[in-house]
Structure formats: C-alpha cells, structure tokens
Write a protein that holds these residues in place. Structure first.
Motif, PDB file in Angstrom:
ATOM      1  N   ILE A 131       0.920  -1.215   0.058  1.00 54.66           N
ATOM      2  CA  ILE A 131      -0.061   0.037   0.130  1.00 54.66           C
ATOM      3  C   ILE A 131       0.820   1.262  -0.014  1.00 54.66           C
ATOM      4  CG2 ILE A 131      -1.927   1.141   1.127  1.00 54.66           C
ATOM      5  CD1 ILE A 131      -2.428  -1.253   2.434  1.00 54.66           C
ATOM      6  N   GLY A 132       0.775   2.291  -1.091  1.00 55.21           N
ATOM      7  CA  GLY A 132       1.635   3.243  -1.101  1.00 55.21           C
ATOM      8  C   GLY A 132       0.844   4.639  -1.061  1.00 55.21           C
ATOM      9  N   LEU A 133       1.333   5.632  -0.764  1.00 57.31           N
ATOM     10  CA  LEU A 133       0.518   6.908  -0.483  1.00 57.31           C
ATOM     11  C   LEU A 133       1.490   7.657  -1.538  1.00 57.31           C
ATOM     12  CD1 LEU A 133      -1.424   8.597   0.871  1.00 57.31           C
ATOM     13  CD2 LEU A 133       0.485   9.395   2.418  1.00 57.31           C
ATOM     14  N   LEU A 134       0.736   8.429  -2.491  1.00 58.63           N
ATOM     15  CA  LEU A 134       1.273   9.044  -3.561  1.00 58.63           C
ATOM     16  C   LEU A 134       0.706  10.547  -3.569  1.00 58.63           C
ATOM     17  CD1 LEU A 134       3.218   8.840  -5.855  1.00 58.63           C
ATOM     18  CD2 LEU A 134       1.429   8.333  -7.446  1.00 58.63           C
ATOM     19  N   HIS A 135       1.637  11.530  -3.556  1.00 61.84           N
ATOM     20  CA  HIS A 135       1.013  12.790  -3.742  1.00 61.84           C
ATOM     21  C   HIS A 135       1.201  13.310  -5.174  1.00 61.84           C
ATOM     22  CE1 HIS A 135       1.561  12.701   0.339  1.00 61.84           C
ATOM     23  NE2 HIS A 135       2.702  12.732   0.511  1.00 61.84           N
ATOM     24  N   ALA A 136      -0.059  13.334  -5.715  1.00 65.07           N
ATOM     25  CA  ALA A 136      -0.162  13.388  -7.127  1.00 65.07           C
ATOM     26  C   ALA A 136       0.334  14.898  -7.535  1.00 65.07           C
ATOM     27  CB  ALA A 136      -1.616  13.255  -7.659  1.00 65.07           C
ATOM     28  N   ASP A 137       0.294  15.839  -6.821  1.00 68.71           N
ATOM     29  CA  ASP A 137       0.633  17.092  -7.271  1.00 68.71           C
ATOM     30  C   ASP A 137       1.882  17.343  -7.023  1.00 68.71           C
ATOM     31  OD1 ASP A 137      -1.139  18.894  -4.455  1.00 68.71           O
ATOM     32  OD2 ASP A 137       0.256  16.970  -4.598  1.00 68.71           O
ATOM     33  N   MET A 138       2.908  16.322  -6.660  1.00 67.83           N
ATOM     34  CA  MET A 138       4.091  16.547  -6.724  1.00 67.83           C
ATOM     35  C   MET A 138       4.841  16.129  -7.653  1.00 67.83           C
ATOM     36  SD  MET A 138       5.155  15.523  -2.570  1.00 67.83           S
ATOM     37  CE  MET A 138       7.039  15.708  -2.872  1.00 67.83           C
ATOM     38  N   HIS A 139       4.331  15.441  -8.650  1.00 70.09           N
ATOM     39  CA  HIS A 139       5.299  14.995  -9.625  1.00 70.09           C
ATOM     40  C   HIS A 139       4.519  15.261 -10.887  1.00 70.09           C
ATOM     41  CE1 HIS A 139       7.000  12.174  -6.641  1.00 70.09           C
ATOM     42  NE2 HIS A 139       5.782  11.850  -6.188  1.00 70.09           N
ATOM     43  N   GLN A 140       5.401  14.925 -12.182  1.00 67.51           N
ATOM     44  CA  GLN A 140       4.649  15.120 -13.481  1.00 67.51           C
ATOM     45  C   GLN A 140       3.527  14.239 -13.791  1.00 67.51           C
ATOM     46  OE1 GLN A 140       8.265  14.569 -16.023  1.00 67.51           O
ATOM     47  NE2 GLN A 140       8.871  17.047 -15.434  1.00 67.51           N
ATOM     48  N   ARG A 141       2.766  14.381 -14.461  1.00 64.82           N
ATOM     49  CA  ARG A 141       1.555  13.659 -14.889  1.00 64.82           C
ATOM     50  C   ARG A 141       2.087  12.124 -15.352  1.00 64.82           C
ATOM     51  NH1 ARG A 141      -2.691  16.462 -18.120  1.00 64.82           N
ATOM     52  NH2 ARG A 141      -1.308  15.741 -19.767  1.00 64.82           N
ATOM     53  N   GLY A 142       3.194  12.119 -16.094  1.00 65.14           N
ATOM     54  CA  GLY A 142       3.688  10.777 -16.715  1.00 65.14           C
ATOM     55  C   GLY A 142       4.232   9.933 -15.679  1.00 65.14           C
ATOM     56  N   THR A 143       4.845  10.627 -14.522  1.00 67.39           N
ATOM     57  CA  THR A 143       5.399   9.607 -13.461  1.00 67.39           C
ATOM     58  C   THR A 143       4.262   9.018 -12.484  1.00 67.39           C
ATOM     59  OG1 THR A 143       6.980  11.207 -13.240  1.00 67.39           O
ATOM     60  CG2 THR A 143       6.820   9.675 -11.576  1.00 67.39           C
ATOM     61  N   VAL A 144       3.391   9.946 -12.395  1.00 69.64           N
ATOM     62  CA  VAL A 144       2.250   9.699 -11.399  1.00 69.64           C
ATOM     63  C   VAL A 144       1.321   8.302 -12.415  1.00 69.64           C
ATOM     64  CG1 VAL A 144      -0.264  10.346 -10.737  1.00 69.64           C
ATOM     65  CG2 VAL A 144       1.821  11.756 -10.497  1.00 69.64           C
ATOM     66  N   GLY A 145       1.151   8.726 -13.605  1.00 70.22           N
ATOM     67  CA  GLY A 145       0.685   7.774 -14.558  1.00 70.22           C
ATOM     68  C   GLY A 145       1.272   6.557 -14.770  1.00 70.22           C
ATOM     69  N   SER A 146       2.696   6.457 -14.818  1.00 71.07           N
ATOM     70  CA  SER A 146       3.320   5.093 -14.621  1.00 71.07           C
ATOM     71  C   SER A 146       3.113   4.239 -13.545  1.00 71.07           C
ATOM     72  CB  SER A 146       4.982   5.374 -15.021  1.00 71.07           C
ATOM     73  OG  SER A 146       4.838   6.243 -16.050  1.00 71.07           O
ATOM     74  N   VAL A 147       3.355   5.190 -12.582  1.00 70.52           N
ATOM     75  CA  VAL A 147       3.085   4.343 -11.227  1.00 70.52           C
ATOM     76  C   VAL A 147       1.972   3.643 -10.972  1.00 70.52           C
ATOM     77  CG1 VAL A 147       3.600   4.346  -8.641  1.00 70.52           C
ATOM     78  CG2 VAL A 147       5.067   5.520 -10.033  1.00 70.52           C
ATOM     79  N   CYS A 148       0.957   4.597 -11.274  1.00 64.81           N
ATOM     80  CA  CYS A 148      -0.425   4.123 -11.096  1.00 64.81           C
ATOM     81  C   CYS A 148      -0.967   2.959 -12.225  1.00 64.81           C
ATOM     82  CB  CYS A 148      -1.651   5.056 -11.311  1.00 64.81           C
ATOM     83  SG  CYS A 148      -1.575   6.100  -9.917  1.00 64.81           S
ATOM     84  N   HIS A 149      -0.055   2.765 -13.392  1.00 66.25           N
ATOM     85  CA  HIS A 149      -0.508   1.791 -14.325  1.00 66.25           C
ATOM     86  C   HIS A 149       0.137   0.540 -13.581  1.00 66.25           C
ATOM     87  CE1 HIS A 149      -1.170   0.846 -18.477  1.00 66.25           C
ATOM     88  NE2 HIS A 149      -0.019   0.336 -18.599  1.00 66.25           N
ATOM     89  N   LEU A 150       0.930   0.449 -12.738  1.00 60.33           N
ATOM     90  CA  LEU A 150       1.497  -0.799 -12.306  1.00 60.33           C
ATOM     91  C   LEU A 150       0.473  -1.220 -11.031  1.00 60.33           C
ATOM     92  CD1 LEU A 150       5.223  -0.183 -11.472  1.00 60.33           C
ATOM     93  CD2 LEU A 150       4.101  -1.615 -13.192  1.00 60.33           C
ATOM     94  N   ALA A 151      -0.343  -0.312 -10.573  1.00 59.63           N
ATOM     95  CA  ALA A 151      -1.262  -0.562  -9.384  1.00 59.63           C
ATOM     96  C   ALA A 151      -2.457  -1.492  -9.614  1.00 59.63           C
ATOM     97  CB  ALA A 151      -1.588   0.472  -8.682  1.00 59.63           C
ATOM     98  N   THR A 152      -2.925  -2.248  -8.798  1.00 55.83           N
ATOM     99  CA  THR A 152      -4.225  -3.080  -9.098  1.00 55.83           C
ATOM    100  C   THR A 152      -5.231  -2.211  -8.827  1.00 55.83           C
ATOM    101  OG1 THR A 152      -3.818  -4.046  -7.000  1.00 55.83           O
ATOM    102  CG2 THR A 152      -3.259  -5.216  -8.881  1.00 55.83           C
ATOM    103  N   SER A 153      -5.294  -1.241  -7.705  1.00 56.42           N
ATOM    104  CA  SER A 153      -6.358  -0.770  -7.325  1.00 56.42           C
ATOM    105  C   SER A 153      -5.612   0.828  -6.979  1.00 56.42           C
ATOM    106  CB  SER A 153      -6.912  -0.868  -6.103  1.00 56.42           C
ATOM    107  OG  SER A 153      -6.917  -2.144  -6.016  1.00 56.42           O
ATOM    108  N   VAL A 154      -6.378   1.819  -7.436  1.00 56.61           N
ATOM    109  CA  VAL A 154      -5.979   3.234  -7.267  1.00 56.61           C
ATOM    110  C   VAL A 154      -7.120   4.130  -6.396  1.00 56.61           C
ATOM    111  CG1 VAL A 154      -5.291   5.485  -8.129  1.00 56.61           C
ATOM    112  CG2 VAL A 154      -4.579   3.423  -9.068  1.00 56.61           C
ATOM    113  N   ILE A 155      -6.942   4.687  -5.392  1.00 60.68           N
ATOM    114  CA  ILE A 155      -8.130   5.471  -4.594  1.00 60.68           C
ATOM    115  C   ILE A 155      -7.542   6.869  -4.743  1.00 60.68           C
ATOM    116  CG2 ILE A 155      -9.397   5.780  -2.636  1.00 60.68           C
ATOM    117  CD1 ILE A 155      -8.498   2.983  -1.606  1.00 60.68           C
TER     118      ILE A 155
END
Lengths: 296, 408
Positions: free
Chosen positions: A144-168
């Motif tokens: 389980i990971g916490l990610l601050h979406a406004d700290m990164h570029q959109r591509g980075t957030v997208g790439s990490v979330c692409h690996l996830a099975t669930s995103v909240i």
C-alpha cells in the motif's frame, strides 16, 4: 467498494492512495493499516514523511505490536553515520531482508509512506522495477503506498498507477463533511471497475461510507418530449379517413411487378445482370406487314 | 523493402472460392507457399492476418510481412492486450512461429490467455452486401411497397469486412486448448530474466532494448527467417509481439518525464527493429502506453517510425461512457498511419470515425454514424460532447448552441 478494499487485497495486490495538498490521504492510510492489523497480519511501514509517534497516533491496542516501523524519517539520505533506513535501501534485496527479519507466519503487508518521497530521490523506472519485483516475489503479500499526485509530473504518476491493481484518489468533498474517493480496481482477468463514494473517517480509524455523490455532470436527458403532430393546426387537411386509406392502398402502382419477377430481381445478385423482359403490346410490330394494326 | 510477392510461389491452395480473384499465376519456380498468408490485391505484398478481420480490412487486407503495427494502448490496457492476443492466436492457428516479449507479465501468462479459435465456423463470413435469402418471400416483399428493390440491403453499411477466408474467428470467453498452443513454437523474452549488462556510455539505446534486439536477431538467424537464407527449407513467418514498450518497466523514462533523458532509446530501437524486419519474413505488433507519454513530438516520431499505427481509446472511466451516442461501443479507434510500401500513395480508410466493440466471437470495428435526425424539436447535443463523432449535415440547422431553433 471501499469496504472490500479495506477487508484486504488479494496476494500480489498493489494499492495506491493518491492525494493532493487539499486533502491528505494519510488518515485513509492509517485506516488501512488499522484494518490490516485487526486481521492479524504483520505490517511493515517505511516511514519517510512522518515520525513514528505521529503515525502510531490513533492506533491503539495490542495489534500495534505487529506493526514494524522502519524509521526513514530521521535520516533518509544517510547523512549521519548510522542511518536507520535510507532511501537508497529501497531495493528488492534490502526490502526482502527487512521484511524477513521479523519472523511471522503470514506474509506481511508493506506500507510505504510515501512513494512521493522515494520518487524524488530515485529514478521512476527504478522505483517501478522494484515495486514490480516486490509484487512478483513472495515475501510481501500486499503493498500500500501513498502518492502525492501534485508533486510529480503527470507521466510519473501515470506510470506508477499503471502498475497498481487499485488506485484510490481522494479529494475534499463538496459539502465539507466527508471526502470523495474515486476508486479504480483492476482484477486479474483484466476487468476494470470504477466507483466513486463519499466517506469519512471516525476517531477509531474506521471508515464510514456515506453515499454516492450526486451527479453534477451534464443534466440528465429529458424524457422524450411529445412529438408534435405535423398534421395538426394546418389550413388544409392532411389526414386520411378509413375509406380514403383503403382506396389509397388499392391503387396500383406504376412499377408493380408480379411476385415472381420481384423475387427474381431481388435475388439475382451477386454480380450477374439479367434482363427480364415482359413483352408489351407495342412490341408486336411485324416488319413484313406494316398494316397489321389496321382495323379494317 | 517488404517481402515482395515473388518470394512466394503459387498462391496458397487453401484460398476460398470467395476470394476476390480466382486468377492463378503459372510459375515455374519450385517455391512452397507459406500457409496463412496471401498476396495483397493492391500491390502484391505478402499479407498476414492480424486475427481481427475488421482490422485487416482497415489495414488494406492484412498486415504486410516485414512491417510493424503500433497499437497505442487504451488507459487500462485491456483492448490493446486483446488485439495482441488475437494476433498471437492467429499465429498459432496458421502454424507460424511466435516471439513474445514483455516486461510486466511473463510471456507464458500471455500465451495462456489466448482466445480459442472457432474452428468449425471458419466458413465464409457473409459480407453484408449479399442479400439475405429469406424463406418467407411474402413477408419480405410486403415490407416495402414502393422501394422494394432496397429492402434486402442493410440500413447502414457499418460493418467492415473483406470477403475472403483469410482470418479466423475466436471465442473470447474460452482460452485456447493447451494442445493447440503447444503445437506452435514460441520464443520468449521476459525482461527480468535477462540480467542487464552495462552498456557502453555512448549507446543511445537502453540495455533492455539492446538485449531485446539482440535476442530477436539471434532467433531470426537461427531459425532461418532471413530472406537471404537458403530457400530450400520450408519457409514460415515469425510473429513478434512486444507488449508495452516504452513503459517504465523496460527501464525507459519516456512515460515518466516530460523531457526524458534517453528520449531516443525507443526510436533507435524501432529503427533497428524495422531494419531487422525488412530483411526477414516476420511481422511485429508493438503496444505502447501512449497515454503516459507527454511529449507529443516524440510520439509523432514514434508513429512515423512504425509502418502501421492505430490508437485505441476506451470509454471506460471517461465522461464519454454515459454519452448515448456511444452506448453500443466500447471505444474509439483512430488510424494514425497507413504504410507506403513500395508505392507512392497508400490506401487510406474511407471512414475516419471508427468505433470498436468487443463481442464474444468477434472484435468488430465499425463506422460511427448518427441516425438521421427527423424531429425538429429534439434538443441537439452540443458540439463539445460530440467531439470525434461524425457530425451529420443536419447539424447545420442548429449551429453550435444547444436548443436554439431557427425559424424561417
């Protein structure tokens, strides 16, 4: 769907809680930790952003013994001689060793607080590779990971979330009381389920799902309006009475053919062309006898 | 140049009588034809089927041997993965060899999910233009009294299909039997199993891509797919499926950063891949998570480097899901590029607005059309919501705003 996710992700699951500056996802993260502890699982927390006391605040009772906090808050970059856990130790071998140190029958849940911190100091492809290796390896049951979406570029957030099975994705609610959570869950068979709920977290870290948010999108399409009858309100009469309708149907149309000819014409394709000829009265003209049509 | 038709001798004997031409060229060469391929009727290229007959039609009859098809993935990688699986399943059914490379999932897992072919149904898929031979002529003839010549034609010709028995149909709800799958020879490349050697500092390609290219080259040389190899053995086609290139798991930061450091790694790889394919009897399908790539110029150059390129846009999760216009479909399909192979002009698809729908037995790609709008009081959907759909000429009556009616 939020309660099901709280009950537990299946093995190999990777859950990301995406928050922003307007609403912190750490409360939800603590609820997940609480739920995992209540399920008698060992939880390993990599704490980069908050100290141990602050994270354990609110988690009461004996389950706290199963919570292993790895202190990456005091010295994450290894500036002192004896760092507890540095960000450069975020690799498969180190993490497996760390998790296996505490012997527990069930495989543990790894909680990362937060992924953003790691992404600032390590390259995103390396982080993604480590996360994928952790998922495929057997040492950790769920991440389980916490990610601050406004700290990164959109591509980075997208790439990490692409690996996830669930995103909240959590955001502040409209009415001020609860928060809105948009949930995306991918199952192993490839099906994707999306959901949106309003929730709030009580003091003992249980999550209360209030309701689905009201549709604030484009208005519902109005029910079919009454079709206006084009034959009404005219100065001339466009309607037919019954006798008139019968007379209309009895009228012989100019290109009416016999039924056999119609079928033949309709089914004669593909490709071939046939000329169907019904001899007409006018074609009876005999070249030899020009006076054949004289009625004398 | 892509493998020309002269490399293959007589046309395949398995062609159905419904093929567009029954002309058979008399040749004196002793070359054997390759199963599962056919020459293109437009320019004589050797074509293979992608496994999806509507996609074959869009690409001009099939995928030419020696070319690359780029599929830009949809957001959750469901439909692009499906097309990749169709492509590999078609290879198994046509007895081609497969090469699967992936960084995220094990290629074995991808191969186990292949859809089952509908073998007894390989018979001709009736093209839409053929009239239905109705067994009740009275009913059909009474349907239209005046326009009876048109009554057997479909209302709108939306399905795209070519009328030959070139591709096969698959049942998505079942997976392929292991016996059929194991009969086909597969080569795997799973990135975590290949230890990365440190590449020299000047190379523009990443280690992962170099390793993949080397592995491909080795397979092509060893198994004899090279065009220059001696022609005595029976020839076969190698189908290459590369899953999710450019994602972070390949070590590429193309999808992570707006200005990637190794921005030329993937383009160099694609250039090398295309060079390798042109000199061998192989065909490649590459999927790419283009929704993560922020640099549009780089995306454009990636598209130009591949011969065929399509993009899938699924409606799941977007606001278009609730749009009644799109309720029958699962997503939109955009054709980004069609190939120019040994010719100056290429055959562009007639219709630009295409939507796809994954049914159980078919992945159909259809032309998106609006029904005629007969009522004058219906509220017109505003232009913003109809983005991408074919706007009918009747929209000129209402202009761009919602409910205004022009009174004449």
């Amino acid at each position: 769907m939020l309660p099901e996710l709280l009950q537990g992700t299946d093995a190999g699951g990777f859950l990301i809680i995406q928050d922003s500056a307007s609403y912190s996802g750490r409360h939800l993260l603590k609820s997940f930790i609480n739920a995992a502890l209540n399920r008698e699982e060992a939880v390993h927390v990599l704490g980069f952003e908050v100290s141990e006391e602050e994270l354990k605040d609110g988690l009461k009772g004996s389950p706290v013994q199963r919570l292993h906090f790895h202190n990456a808050y005091s010295d994450p970059l290894g500036w002192t001689d004896q760092p507890a856990f540095t960000v450069h130790q975020f690799r498969l071998e180190e993490l497996t060793r760390l998790v296996k140190q505490t012997s527990h029958p069930k495989p543990a849940t790894l909680v990362i607080d937060s992924l953003s911190w790691i992404l600032r100091h390590l390259s995103p492809p390396a982080v993604c590779k480590t996360l994928q290796q952790l998922r495929k390896g057997g040492s950790v049951r769920a991440i389980i990971g916490l990610l601050h979406a406004d700290m990164h570029q959109r591509g980075t957030v997208g790439s990490v979330c692409h690996l996830a099975t669930s995103v909240i994705t959590v955001a502040p609610g409209m009415k001020g009381d609860g928060a809105v959570a948009k949930i995306t869950k991918r199952s192993k068979s490839g099906k994707v389920v999306l959901d949106e709920v309003i929730f709030s977290i009580k003091d003992d870290l249980t999550v209360v799902v209030q309701s689905k948010p009201s549709q604030l999108g484009p208005k519902q399409i109005d029910p079919e309006e009454q079709e206006t009858d084009p034959t009404a309100n005219l100065t001339f009469n466009l309607r037919l009475s019954n006798t008139e309708r019968e007379a209309k149907e009895k009228l012989a149309l100019p290109f009416v053919f016999s039924k056999e000819k119609k079928i033949a014409l309709l089914h004669s394709s593909p490709g071939s062309g046939r000329i169907l000829y019904e001899p007409d009265a006018n074609d009876d003209y005999d070249q030899e006898d020009p006076d054949d049509d004289l009625d004398v | 140049m892509a493998a020309p038709m002269s490399a293959v001798g007589k046309p395949s004997a398995e062609r159905s009588p419904f093929n567009t031409t029954s002309f058979q060229k008399k040749t004196r060469t002793k070359l054997i034809s390759i199963p599962g391929t056919r020459p293109s009727v437009q320019n004589g290229q050797l074509l293979v089927s992608t496994g999806v007959t509507s996609l074959d039609y869009l690409l001009g009859g099939g995928l030419a041997v020696g070319t690359v098809l780029l599929i830009e993935e949809d957001r959750y990688d469901s439909y692009s993965r499906m097309i990749l699986k169709y492509f590999l399943a078609e290879g198994v059914v046509c007895r081609h060899e497969l090469f699967v490379a992936a960084a995220q999932d094990n290629p074995d897992d991808i191969l186990q999910e292949l859809p089952a072919p509908i073998l007894d149904d390989i018979a001709i898929h009736k093209p839409v233009e053929q009239p239905r031979l109705s067994c009740e002529p009275q009913d059909s003839l009474d349907a239209m009294k005046i326009a009876w010549r048109y009554q057997n034609l479909p209302k709108v010709q939306s399905a795209l299909a070519s009328s030959s028995r070139f591709g096969h149909y698959y049942d998505v709800s079942k997976t392929m039997e292991p016996e059929i799958r194991q009969a086909a020879k597969c080569h795997h490349f799973y990135l975590p199993e290949h230890p990365t050697q440190s590449s020299p500092a000047h190379s523009t390609m990443l280690e992962s891509y170099s390793a993949l290219l080397k592995s491909l080259q080795e397979v092509i040389n060893r198994e004899g797919f090279d065009v220059a190899a001696p022609m005595s053995k029976s020839r076969n086609i190698l189908r290459i499926g590369l899953h999710s290139l450019g994602s972070a798991l390949w070590g590429d930061d193309l999808s992570c950063h707006d200005n990637p450091k190794n921005g030329h790694a993937l383009t160099t790889f694609l250039y090398g891949l295309r060079a390798l394919l042109r000199s061998s009897l192989s065909v490649a399908v590459v999927t790419l998570p283009s929704h993560l790539i922020q640099d549009r110029a780089l995306m454009g150059s990636i598209t130009r480097l591949c011969d065929n390129a399509i993009a899938l846009e699924s409606f799941k999760g977007s606001e278009r899901e609730t749009n009644p216009l799109y309720k029958d479909y699962h997503g939109l399909l955009h054709v980004r590029q069609v190939p120019h192979l040994n010719c100056l002009a290429s055959k562009l698809p007639d219709h630009k607005d295409l939507a796809f729908k994954l049914k159980r037995k078919q992945f159909s790609i259809e032309r998106l059309h609006l029904p005629p709008d007969l009522s004058e009081t219906v509220s017109r959907v505003s232009r913003g919501e109809l983005a991408g759909a074919a706007t009918v000429a009747s929209a000129c009556g209402s202009g761009s705003s919602g409910n205004k009616h022009l009174d004449f």
